[in-house]
Scaffold this motif. Sequence first.
Motif, PDB file in Angstrom:
ATOM      1  N   PHE A  28       0.861  -1.190   0.000  1.00 35.84           N
ATOM      2  CA  PHE A  28       0.000   0.000   0.000  1.00 35.84           C
ATOM      3  C   PHE A  28       0.889   1.227   0.000  1.00 35.84           C
ATOM      4  CE2 PHE A  28      -2.755   3.270   1.787  1.00 35.84           C
ATOM      5  CZ  PHE A  28      -3.968   3.016   1.174  1.00 35.84           C
ATOM      6  N   LYS A  29       0.517   2.223  -0.829  1.00 33.54           N
ATOM      7  CA  LYS A  29       1.361   3.408  -0.977  1.00 33.54           C
ATOM      8  C   LYS A  29       0.535   4.686  -0.911  1.00 33.54           C
ATOM      9  CE  LYS A  29       4.456   0.857  -4.070  1.00 33.54           C
ATOM     10  NZ  LYS A  29       3.592  -0.354  -4.080  1.00 33.54           N
ATOM     11  N   ILE A  30       1.032   5.658  -0.132  1.00 30.04           N
ATOM     12  CA  ILE A  30       0.447   7.001  -0.056  1.00 30.04           C
ATOM     13  C   ILE A  30       1.473   7.979  -0.620  1.00 30.04           C
ATOM     14  CG2 ILE A  30      -0.439   8.811   1.465  1.00 30.04           C
ATOM     15  CD1 ILE A  30      -1.163   6.624   3.484  1.00 30.04           C
ATOM     16  N   LEU A  31       1.011   8.860  -1.491  1.00 33.49           N
ATOM     17  CA  LEU A  31       1.885   9.865  -2.102  1.00 33.49           C
ATOM     18  C   LEU A  31       1.464  11.265  -1.667  1.00 33.49           C
ATOM     19  CD1 LEU A  31       3.955  10.984  -4.221  1.00 33.49           C
ATOM     20  CD2 LEU A  31       2.101  10.801  -5.918  1.00 33.49           C
ATOM     21  N   MET A  32       2.427  12.044  -1.181  1.00 39.16           N
ATOM     22  CA  MET A  32       2.212  13.473  -0.924  1.00 39.16           C
ATOM     23  C   MET A  32       2.799  14.267  -2.085  1.00 39.16           C
ATOM     24  SD  MET A  32       2.898  14.057   3.153  1.00 39.16           S
ATOM     25  CE  MET A  32       4.622  13.605   3.061  1.00 39.16           C
ATOM     26  N   SER A  33       1.931  14.925  -2.848  1.00 33.89           N
ATOM     27  CA  SER A  33       2.368  15.733  -3.989  1.00 33.89           C
ATOM     28  C   SER A  33       1.486  16.967  -4.053  1.00 33.89           C
ATOM     29  CB  SER A  33       2.268  14.926  -5.290  1.00 33.89           C
ATOM     30  OG  SER A  33       2.706  15.685  -6.388  1.00 33.89           O
ATOM     31  N   HIS A  34       2.083  18.127  -3.928  1.00 30.10           N
ATOM     32  CA  HIS A  34       1.351  19.374  -3.701  1.00 30.10           C
ATOM     33  C   HIS A  34       0.321  19.704  -4.772  1.00 30.10           C
ATOM     34  CE1 HIS A  34       0.682  23.451  -2.255  1.00 30.10           C
ATOM     35  NE2 HIS A  34       0.969  23.927  -3.460  1.00 30.10           N
ATOM     36  N   ASP A  35       0.701  19.559  -6.034  1.00 33.65           N
ATOM     37  CA  ASP A  35      -0.144  20.022  -7.142  1.00 33.65           C
ATOM     38  C   ASP A  35      -0.991  18.865  -7.692  1.00 33.65           C
ATOM     39  OD1 ASP A  35      -1.000  20.813  -9.830  1.00 33.65           O
ATOM     40  OD2 ASP A  35       0.414  22.477  -9.641  1.00 33.65           O
ATOM     41  N   PRO A  36      -2.331  18.995  -7.683  1.00 38.14           N
ATOM     42  CA  PRO A  36      -3.184  17.877  -8.119  1.00 38.14           C
ATOM     43  C   PRO A  36      -3.061  17.520  -9.601  1.00 38.14           C
ATOM     44  CG  PRO A  36      -4.509  19.841  -7.703  1.00 38.14           C
ATOM     45  CD  PRO A  36      -3.132  20.128  -7.198  1.00 38.14           C
ATOM     46  N   SER A  37      -2.504  18.421 -10.412  1.00 33.83           N
ATOM     47  CA  SER A  37      -2.335  18.097 -11.831  1.00 33.83           C
ATOM     48  C   SER A  37      -1.321  16.963 -12.025  1.00 33.83           C
ATOM     49  CB  SER A  37      -1.902  19.334 -12.618  1.00 33.83           C
ATOM     50  OG  SER A  37      -0.613  19.774 -12.232  1.00 33.83           O
ATOM     51  N   HIS A  38      -0.525  16.686 -11.003  1.00 37.26           N
ATOM     52  CA  HIS A  38       0.437  15.586 -11.052  1.00 37.26           C
ATOM     53  C   HIS A  38      -0.271  14.235 -11.186  1.00 37.26           C
ATOM     54  CE1 HIS A  38       3.820  13.164  -8.908  1.00 37.26           C
ATOM     55  NE2 HIS A  38       4.055  13.222 -10.202  1.00 37.26           N
ATOM     56  N   TRP A  39      -1.479  14.144 -10.676  1.00 34.58           N
ATOM     57  CA  TRP A  39      -2.217  12.867 -10.666  1.00 34.58           C
ATOM     58  C   TRP A  39      -2.492  12.373 -12.080  1.00 34.58           C
ATOM     59  CZ3 TRP A  39      -7.788  11.191 -10.276  1.00 34.58           C
ATOM     60  CH2 TRP A  39      -7.914   9.948  -9.648  1.00 34.58           C
ATOM     61  N   ASP A  40      -3.115  13.211 -12.891  1.00 34.25           N
ATOM     62  CA  ASP A  40      -3.411  12.833 -14.276  1.00 34.25           C
ATOM     63  C   ASP A  40      -2.139  12.669 -15.103  1.00 34.25           C
ATOM     64  OD1 ASP A  40      -6.127  12.467 -14.375  1.00 34.25           O
ATOM     65  OD2 ASP A  40      -6.583  14.544 -14.904  1.00 34.25           O
ATOM     66  N   ALA A  41      -1.172  13.563 -14.882  1.00 33.64           N
ATOM     67  CA  ALA A  41      -0.003  13.630 -15.754  1.00 33.64           C
ATOM     68  C   ALA A  41       0.981  12.482 -15.545  1.00 33.64           C
ATOM     69  CB  ALA A  41       0.713  14.966 -15.553  1.00 33.64           C
ATOM     70  N   GLN A  42       1.148  12.028 -14.295  1.00 35.30           N
ATOM     71  CA  GLN A  42       2.151  10.992 -14.025  1.00 35.30           C
ATOM     72  C   GLN A  42       1.618   9.805 -13.244  1.00 35.30           C
ATOM     73  OE1 GLN A  42       5.771  12.352 -12.076  1.00 35.30           O
ATOM     74  NE2 GLN A  42       6.885  12.190 -13.999  1.00 35.30           N
ATOM     75  N   VAL A  43       0.882  10.084 -12.180  1.00 33.24           N
ATOM     76  CA  VAL A  43       0.515   9.020 -11.237  1.00 33.24           C
ATOM     77  C   VAL A  43      -0.398   7.992 -11.892  1.00 33.24           C
ATOM     78  CG1 VAL A  43      -0.553   8.511  -9.008  1.00 33.24           C
ATOM     79  CG2 VAL A  43       0.861  10.557  -9.281  1.00 33.24           C
TER      80      VAL A  43
END
Length: 416
Positions: free
Chosen positions: A324-339
């Motif tokens: 199980f993995k939790i990611l802290m990444s400030h900008d939500p645009s990171h989700w669509d673009a990479q995650v």
Amino acid sequence: MRNSPFWWVLIVVMVAIDIYVFQALKVIAPAPGSRFRPFVLYGYWILSIGALLTLLLLPYLHLEHQAKLIRSTIFALIAGVFFAKLVAALFFLVDDLRRLFQWGAGKIFFSNTEVADLPKGDGISRSAFLTWTGMLFGGGMFATLVYGFGNKYKYQVKRVPLTYPNLPASFRGLKIIQLSDIHSGSFTNKEAVLKGVQTVLGLKPDLILFTGDLVNDSADEMVEYMDVFSQLKAPMGVYSSLGNHDYGDYKQWDSPEEKIANLARLKEVHKELGWRLLVNEHVALEKGGEKIALIGIENWSAKSNFPKYGDMAKAYAGSESYPFKILMSHDPSHWDAQVLTSYKDVDLMLAGHTHGMQFGIEVPGFKWSPVQYMYKQWAGLYEQANQKLYVNRGYGFIGYPGRVGILPEITLIELT
């Protein structure tokens, strides 16, 4: 900023809108000959010119740090008046388009003789109804922004239960507090900020995660609030990441070395608070003999006007074996673009950044904010397949010293 072309374009636009609104104001002002008409018309220009001069002179006033509430409030009031006029102008534009259409139709369907024969009083005049409607909507906008000044410390707790079939048994019921976008440089009420921290502690979280933008620009903005945020404690620790404002990119520094030193100092601030800052790395969280991965990266944005300091590949490397993995990444645009495309085993991403634009509407089953036209994911929970993203609405504020409809947020996530 004040010497940039954008600054002077803004001033020209404000003057143009002032002139445009004034033409409409003359329609609903007291009739010519009334003793009140000069007060209305001259009063309008006194206020408008005063606002423009204040805006031009504000950077030169060098108000002290303790006067930042005065500075930000003055700026917000001027911005509020501008947006109120802009809203009103949209109604006036509709009216002008109506008049243009009627004038064009008259030219097409009537001969010049017929048009000339019309009585002088039958010209296409501006609609008093649309003018009043525009003024009322503009005034309503201004009143709403002023009302929002009182909402900036009204912290709301958002309870978010999340279910995952692959969550290790020992972590079921784990209570995570997410905070984001503290922006300590904007605070002016320490007691109110402390009450928010006390609310967090009262929720008795197992883990506290902060997803960036501790300051507006400078590390020294945290000096007055170190004793407040150092109270944040949790059995499994307090972890943090960096946001776009933490790098000092929006401030004029005397030298590149000063900017670098500021970021180094900010990282020390996290340590002094007792927070573990994750900089393109991951850690293992252990409970009951089982482990999950917590990944934290520097700011990474898919938007061209925000920086890409984060290195997801570096942060992720070595975490593959965790269930199980939790990611802290400030900008939500990171989700669509990479995650979603390259890291499909990241179960939960936590972000902030948007603040919900500090302006919008939220009622059960419906939410809206202008920021949604820039960010697809801007507040609350989003899901795709087995992956989830939660975007925190922000603990603090920046620019506009208030909130309308989108209140500051403390997120309580419970994993089940």
